[in-house]
Write a protein that holds these residues in place. Structure first.
Motif, PDB file in Angstrom:
ATOM      1  N   ASP A   1      35.709  50.334  36.658  1.00 38.59           N
ATOM      2  CA  ASP A   1      35.468  49.009  36.092  1.00 38.59           C
ATOM      3  C   ASP A   1      36.745  48.207  35.931  1.00 38.59           C
ATOM      4  O   ASP A   1      36.694  47.032  35.589  1.00 38.59           O
ATOM      5  CB  ASP A   1      34.815  49.125  34.712  1.00 38.59           C
ATOM      6  N   CYS A   2      37.886  48.846  36.130  1.00 35.89           N
ATOM      7  CA  CYS A   2      39.194  48.225  35.924  1.00 35.89           C
ATOM      8  C   CYS A   2      39.290  47.657  34.508  1.00 35.89           C
ATOM      9  O   CYS A   2      39.593  46.487  34.296  1.00 35.89           O
ATOM     10  CB  CYS A   2      39.465  47.146  36.966  1.00 35.89           C
ATOM     11  N   SER A   3      38.982  48.509  33.536  1.00 30.13           N
ATOM     12  CA  SER A   3      39.054  48.089  32.141  1.00 30.13           C
ATOM     13  C   SER A   3      39.564  49.239  31.287  1.00 30.13           C
ATOM     14  O   SER A   3      39.558  50.396  31.704  1.00 30.13           O
ATOM     15  CB  SER A   3      37.684  47.631  31.644  1.00 30.13           C
ATOM     16  N   LEU A   4      40.019  48.900  30.101  1.00 28.85           N
ATOM     17  CA  LEU A   4      40.471  49.882  29.125  1.00 28.85           C
ATOM     18  C   LEU A   4      39.434  49.997  28.023  1.00 28.85           C
ATOM     19  O   LEU A   4      38.800  49.011  27.654  1.00 28.85           O
ATOM     20  CB  LEU A   4      41.789  49.449  28.491  1.00 28.85           C
ATOM     21  N   VAL A   5      39.299  51.186  27.492  1.00 24.61           N
ATOM     22  CA  VAL A   5      38.458  51.406  26.322  1.00 24.61           C
ATOM     23  C   VAL A   5      39.392  51.809  25.193  1.00 24.61           C
ATOM     24  O   VAL A   5      40.084  52.822  25.284  1.00 24.61           O
ATOM     25  CB  VAL A   5      37.413  52.515  26.568  1.00 24.61           C
TER      26      VAL A   5
ATOM     27  N   ARG B   1      35.028  42.827  41.752  1.00 22.93           N
ATOM     28  CA  ARG B   1      34.084  41.917  42.418  1.00 22.93           C
ATOM     29  C   ARG B   1      34.711  41.199  43.607  1.00 22.93           C
ATOM     30  O   ARG B   1      34.051  40.952  44.596  1.00 22.93           O
ATOM     31  CB  ARG B   1      33.564  40.895  41.411  1.00 22.93           C
ATOM     32  N   ARG B   2      35.987  40.843  43.480  1.00 21.35           N
ATOM     33  CA  ARG B   2      36.638  40.093  44.560  1.00 21.35           C
ATOM     34  C   ARG B   2      37.184  40.985  45.656  1.00 21.35           C
ATOM     35  O   ARG B   2      37.362  40.543  46.775  1.00 21.35           O
ATOM     36  CB  ARG B   2      37.760  39.231  43.980  1.00 21.35           C
ATOM     37  N   GLY B   3      37.487  42.217  45.340  1.00 24.77           N
ATOM     38  CA  GLY B   3      37.946  43.160  46.349  1.00 24.77           C
ATOM     39  C   GLY B   3      39.406  43.030  46.738  1.00 24.77           C
ATOM     40  O   GLY B   3      39.827  43.616  47.730  1.00 24.77           O
ATOM     41  N   ASN B   4      40.190  42.265  45.994  1.00 27.89           N
ATOM     42  CA  ASN B   4      41.616  42.139  46.300  1.00 27.89           C
ATOM     43  C   ASN B   4      42.377  43.359  45.791  1.00 27.89           C
ATOM     44  O   ASN B   4      42.015  43.936  44.773  1.00 27.89           O
ATOM     45  CB  ASN B   4      42.197  40.879  45.644  1.00 27.89           C
ATOM     46  N   PRO B   5      43.445  43.753  46.486  1.00 32.49           N
ATOM     47  CA  PRO B   5      44.260  44.870  45.982  1.00 32.49           C
ATOM     48  C   PRO B   5      44.892  44.504  44.637  1.00 32.49           C
ATOM     49  O   PRO B   5      45.315  43.371  44.427  1.00 32.49           O
ATOM     50  CB  PRO B   5      45.342  45.052  47.043  1.00 32.49           C
ATOM     51  N   LEU B   6      44.949  45.470  43.744  1.00 30.88           N
ATOM     52  CA  LEU B   6      45.507  45.243  42.415  1.00 30.88           C
ATOM     53  C   LEU B   6      46.836  45.970  42.271  1.00 30.88           C
ATOM     54  O   LEU B   6      47.045  47.023  42.860  1.00 30.88           O
ATOM     55  CB  LEU B   6      44.531  45.733  41.341  1.00 30.88           C
ATOM     56  N   HIS B   7      47.712  45.379  41.474  1.00 27.72           N
ATOM     57  CA  HIS B   7      49.031  45.940  41.223  1.00 27.72           C
ATOM     58  C   HIS B   7      49.278  45.966  39.721  1.00 27.72           C
ATOM     59  O   HIS B   7      48.777  45.118  38.986  1.00 27.72           O
ATOM     60  CB  HIS B   7      50.116  45.103  41.904  1.00 27.72           C
ATOM     61  N   LEU B   8      50.068  46.934  39.286  1.00 30.19           N
ATOM     62  CA  LEU B   8      50.393  47.045  37.872  1.00 30.19           C
ATOM     63  C   LEU B   8      51.275  45.874  37.447  1.00 30.19           C
ATOM     64  O   LEU B   8      52.315  45.621  38.046  1.00 30.19           O
ATOM     65  CB  LEU B   8      51.123  48.358  37.593  1.00 30.19           C
TER      66      LEU B   8
END
Length: 84
Positions: free
Chosen positions: A7-11, A38-45
């Motif tokens: 989900d690309c989220s923190l709990v 949802r957008r499918g773009n690569p994510l970076h820290l």
């Protein structure tokens, strides 16, 4: 504190009955968080967001963050946090 990779989220949790969801410190090339991919773009820290999260952890501010977020968004109160 848990990272939900899918989900690309923190709990953030304080007890089994209190917690909140926060965006993960990963952003795309435009600096936006893509929750749920949802957008499918690569994510970076993002170092700045990571540093804020690290400071929150080291200063033991997670409880305060959860309480403040639950005051803003009451939907988190009704979530069943026990399954994490």
């Amino acid at each position: 504190m848990f990272l939900r990779v899918r989900d690309c989220s923190l709990v953030l949790m304080t007890t089994r009955k209190r917690g909140c969801f926060r965006p993960a410190p990963y952003v795309d090339e435009f600096g936006e968080v893509d929750q749920g991919f949802r957008r499918g773009n690569p994510l970076h820290l993002n170092r700045e967001l990571y540093q804020k999260l690290k400071t929150l952890w080291l200063q033991q501010g997670i409880t305060e963050e959860v309480v403040n977020y639950n005051e803003i968004d009451y939907r988190n109160v009704q979530y069943d946090w026990a399954h994490f």
